[in-house]
Design a protein around this motif. Structure first.
Motif, PDB file in Angstrom:
ATOM      1  N   ALA A   1      20.306  11.639  27.318  1.00 53.03           N
ATOM      2  CA  ALA A   1      20.569  12.551  28.437  1.00 53.03           C
ATOM      3  C   ALA A   1      21.256  13.829  27.957  1.00 53.03           C
ATOM      4  O   ALA A   1      20.989  14.923  28.480  1.00 53.03           O
ATOM      5  CB  ALA A   1      21.431  11.855  29.483  1.00 53.03           C
TER       6      ALA A   1
ATOM      7  N   PHE B   1      15.397  14.756  30.677  1.00 57.88           N
ATOM      8  CA  PHE B   1      16.093  13.744  31.460  1.00 57.88           C
ATOM      9  C   PHE B   1      15.956  14.038  32.950  1.00 57.88           C
ATOM     10  O   PHE B   1      15.746  13.137  33.758  1.00 57.88           O
ATOM     11  CB  PHE B   1      17.568  13.684  31.066  1.00 57.88           C
ATOM     12  CG  PHE B   1      18.309  12.533  31.682  1.00 57.88           C
ATOM     13  CD1 PHE B   1      18.267  11.278  31.094  1.00 57.88           C
ATOM     14  CD2 PHE B   1      19.031  12.688  32.861  1.00 57.88           C
ATOM     15  CE1 PHE B   1      18.944  10.198  31.664  1.00 57.88           C
ATOM     16  CE2 PHE B   1      19.695  11.627  33.437  1.00 57.88           C
ATOM     17  CZ  PHE B   1      19.652  10.380  32.830  1.00 57.88           C
ATOM     18  N   LYS B   2      16.032  15.321  33.301  1.00 61.87           N
ATOM     19  CA  LYS B   2      15.867  15.712  34.699  1.00 61.87           C
ATOM     20  C   LYS B   2      14.467  15.362  35.196  1.00 61.87           C
ATOM     21  O   LYS B   2      14.279  14.889  36.324  1.00 61.87           O
ATOM     22  CB  LYS B   2      16.129  17.206  34.858  1.00 61.87           C
ATOM     23  CG  LYS B   2      16.037  17.694  36.295  1.00 61.87           C
ATOM     24  CD  LYS B   2      16.319  19.194  36.379  1.00 61.87           C
ATOM     25  CE  LYS B   2      16.191  19.677  37.821  1.00 61.87           C
ATOM     26  NZ  LYS B   2      16.449  21.142  37.923  1.00 61.87           N
TER      27      LYS B   2
ATOM     28  N   CYS C   1      14.148  11.742  36.102  1.00 61.72           N
ATOM     29  CA  CYS C   1      14.657  11.440  37.440  1.00 61.72           C
ATOM     30  C   CYS C   1      13.615  11.748  38.513  1.00 61.72           C
ATOM     31  O   CYS C   1      13.597  11.115  39.572  1.00 61.72           O
ATOM     32  CB  CYS C   1      15.930  12.236  37.719  1.00 61.72           C
ATOM     33  SG  CYS C   1      17.323  11.805  36.660  1.00 61.72           S
TER      34      CYS C   1
ATOM     35  N   ILE D   1      15.060  10.309  41.842  1.00 65.88           N
ATOM     36  CA  ILE D   1      16.501  10.056  41.845  1.00 65.88           C
ATOM     37  C   ILE D   1      17.216  11.397  41.952  1.00 65.88           C
ATOM     38  O   ILE D   1      17.137  12.231  41.050  1.00 65.88           O
ATOM     39  CB  ILE D   1      16.936   9.317  40.564  1.00 65.88           C
ATOM     40  CG1 ILE D   1      16.262   7.938  40.501  1.00 65.88           C
ATOM     41  CG2 ILE D   1      18.458   9.170  40.521  1.00 65.88           C
ATOM     42  CD1 ILE D   1      16.573   7.165  39.231  1.00 65.88           C
TER      43      ILE D   1
ATOM     44  N   CYS E   1      20.930  12.871  39.491  1.00 62.52           N
ATOM     45  CA  CYS E   1      20.329  12.778  38.157  1.00 62.52           C
ATOM     46  C   CYS E   1      21.376  12.845  37.047  1.00 62.52           C
ATOM     47  O   CYS E   1      21.709  13.916  36.533  1.00 62.52           O
ATOM     48  CB  CYS E   1      19.299  13.883  37.968  1.00 62.52           C
ATOM     49  SG  CYS E   1      18.282  13.656  36.494  1.00 62.52           S
ATOM     50  N   LYS E   2      21.892  11.717  36.700  1.00 66.03           N
ATOM     51  CA  LYS E   2      22.817  11.576  35.590  1.00 66.03           C
ATOM     52  C   LYS E   2      22.726  10.140  35.079  1.00 66.03           C
ATOM     53  O   LYS E   2      22.173   9.264  35.760  1.00 66.03           O
ATOM     54  CB  LYS E   2      24.241  11.904  36.025  1.00 66.03           C
ATOM     55  CG  LYS E   2      24.776  10.999  37.117  1.00 66.03           C
ATOM     56  CD  LYS E   2      26.179  11.439  37.532  1.00 66.03           C
ATOM     57  CE  LYS E   2      26.727  10.522  38.631  1.00 66.03           C
ATOM     58  NZ  LYS E   2      28.065  10.957  39.076  1.00 66.03           N
TER      59      LYS E   2
ATOM     60  N   LYS F   1      21.074   3.314  38.070  1.00 71.33           N
ATOM     61  CA  LYS F   1      19.762   3.533  38.668  1.00 71.33           C
ATOM     62  C   LYS F   1      18.817   4.253  37.707  1.00 71.33           C
ATOM     63  O   LYS F   1      17.648   3.870  37.542  1.00 71.33           O
ATOM     64  CB  LYS F   1      19.912   4.338  39.956  1.00 71.33           C
ATOM     65  CG  LYS F   1      18.671   4.336  40.835  1.00 71.33           C
ATOM     66  CD  LYS F   1      18.967   4.941  42.200  1.00 71.33           C
ATOM     67  CE  LYS F   1      17.729   4.860  43.093  1.00 71.33           C
ATOM     68  NZ  LYS F   1      18.009   5.414  44.453  1.00 71.33           N
ATOM     69  N   THR F   2      19.289   5.324  37.057  1.00 72.98           N
ATOM     70  CA  THR F   2      18.433   6.059  36.125  1.00 72.98           C
ATOM     71  C   THR F   2      18.140   5.232  34.879  1.00 72.98           C
ATOM     72  O   THR F   2      17.046   5.306  34.310  1.00 72.98           O
ATOM     73  CB  THR F   2      19.080   7.388  35.705  1.00 72.98           C
ATOM     74  OG1 THR F   2      20.408   7.146  35.209  1.00 72.98           O
ATOM     75  CG2 THR F   2      19.144   8.350  36.874  1.00 72.98           C
TER      76      THR F   2
ATOM     77  N   LYS G   1      15.464   2.761  35.772  1.00 70.42           N
ATOM     78  CA  LYS G   1      14.185   3.457  35.905  1.00 70.42           C
ATOM     79  C   LYS G   1      13.584   3.758  34.541  1.00 70.42           C
ATOM     80  O   LYS G   1      12.380   3.544  34.312  1.00 70.42           O
ATOM     81  CB  LYS G   1      14.372   4.760  36.687  1.00 70.42           C
ATOM     82  CG  LYS G   1      13.084   5.524  36.908  1.00 70.42           C
ATOM     83  CD  LYS G   1      13.294   6.708  37.837  1.00 70.42           C
ATOM     84  CE  LYS G   1      11.960   7.403  38.138  1.00 70.42           C
ATOM     85  NZ  LYS G   1      12.105   8.496  39.120  1.00 70.42           N
ATOM     86  N   ALA G   2      14.400   4.232  33.609  1.00 70.98           N
ATOM     87  CA  ALA G   2      13.918   4.535  32.266  1.00 70.98           C
ATOM     88  C   ALA G   2      13.415   3.275  31.564  1.00 70.98           C
ATOM     89  O   ALA G   2      12.367   3.291  30.905  1.00 70.98           O
ATOM     90  CB  ALA G   2      15.033   5.182  31.449  1.00 70.98           C
TER      91      ALA G   2
ATOM     92  N   GLU H   1       9.556  13.297  29.612  1.00 67.69           N
ATOM     93  CA  GLU H   1      10.154  12.240  30.434  1.00 67.69           C
ATOM     94  C   GLU H   1       9.663  10.842  30.041  1.00 67.69           C
ATOM     95  O   GLU H   1      10.426   9.879  30.021  1.00 67.69           O
ATOM     96  CB  GLU H   1       9.899  12.502  31.918  1.00 67.69           C
ATOM     97  CG  GLU H   1       8.451  12.516  32.354  1.00 67.69           C
ATOM     98  CD  GLU H   1       7.771  13.869  32.183  1.00 67.69           C
ATOM     99  OE1 GLU H   1       6.753  14.094  32.845  1.00 67.69           O
ATOM    100  OE2 GLU H   1       8.270  14.698  31.380  1.00 67.69           O
TER     101      GLU H   1
END
Length: 243
Positions: free
Chosen positions: A64, A71-72, A75, A88, A91-92, A96-97, A100-101, A213
């Motif tokens: 990130a 990274f953005k 999200c 998301i 976005c940090k 949750k992120t 997702k990743a 991404e």
């Protein structure tokens, strides 16, 4: 029917029975061994990694920081193939992120057929532990519970090792190595037969080649493999303030 014909028939029937029995055991035995071990979701794995401050969580924070624009985009990633849910907004690096990743990276790992050349299991035979284990960790050989989760379904044990076994990869190479290797494997492993994956990268306005991404997600999944067994020195870990 002569004796030889009868013997051949019995041998054929016996062979078929043993084949079917072996096929039954190959799926029934793991089912009975794992039935009492809860199957963890991707969200469970993300929460656990954050709670234990594992190398996977540390590496995700680094991705990130190193590649903020990619990274953005992660999200905002909504491709239905990923099964990773909606955009998301916060976005940090968080649970949750991270989940997702991991989910996206796992899906693309399977889609690219990485499991054709890379296994994910250190077996308790021969010199497996010397080649693929991690000296000094609590579990050098693979064990059932580390496969009882959504990121190990379908099972990716593999049978061929054209490339390295990856189940302990978190202890082997760092992010920089993996970024270079994914883009051009020969740059880090001269003579490698692995193809490059430039479609997981993009060029920035200043001409730099960085993971996109999907690349961020794939790297997150690879760096997650075996992170539950790596015990890094304190400076390696992400500080609380960076969470």
């Amino acid at each position: 029917m002569g004796k030889m014909e009868r013997f051949s028939f019995v041998a054929l029937v016996a062979g078929i029975i043993f084949f079917l029995f072996a096929d039954f055991i190959s799926w029934a035995l793991p089912m009975f061994v794992l039935k009492d071990i809860p199957k963890k979701s991707v969200e469970d794995l993300a929460a656990e990694a954050i709670a234990k401050n594992t190398t996977a969580w540390s590496d995700f924070n680094k991705l990130a920081r190193y590649y903020p624009e990619s990274f953005k985009k992660l999200c905002e990633y909504t491709e239905s193939f990923s099964g990773a849910g909606d955009v998301i907004k916060d976005c940090k690096p968080n649970e949750k992120t991270f989940a997702k990743a991991l989910r996206i990276g796992h899906r693309w790992y399977i889609a690219e057929g990485c499991w054709n050349c890379h296994s994910q299991m250190v077996r308790p035979v021969s010199n497996e532990t010397l080649r693929f284990g991690i000296p000094g960790v609590s579990n050098t050989v693979s064990y059932p519970s580390e496969y009882q989760n959504e990121l190990q379904a379908p099972v990716l044990w593999g049978t061929k090792r054209i490339g390295q076994d990856l189940i302990r990869e978190a202890a082997v190479h760092n992010i920089g190595w993996h970024v270079a290797h994914l883009y051009n494997p020969q740059s880090t492993s001269p003579g490698s037969v692995m193809p490059g994956y430039p479609w997981y990268f993009e060029e920035t306005k200043d001409g730099k080649i960085v993971p996109n991404e999907r690349g961020i997600a794939l790297l997150t999944y690879i760096m997650w493999l075996g992170s539950w067994e790596v015990k890094p020195p304190k400076p390696f870990r992400v500080e609380t303030a960076e969470k």
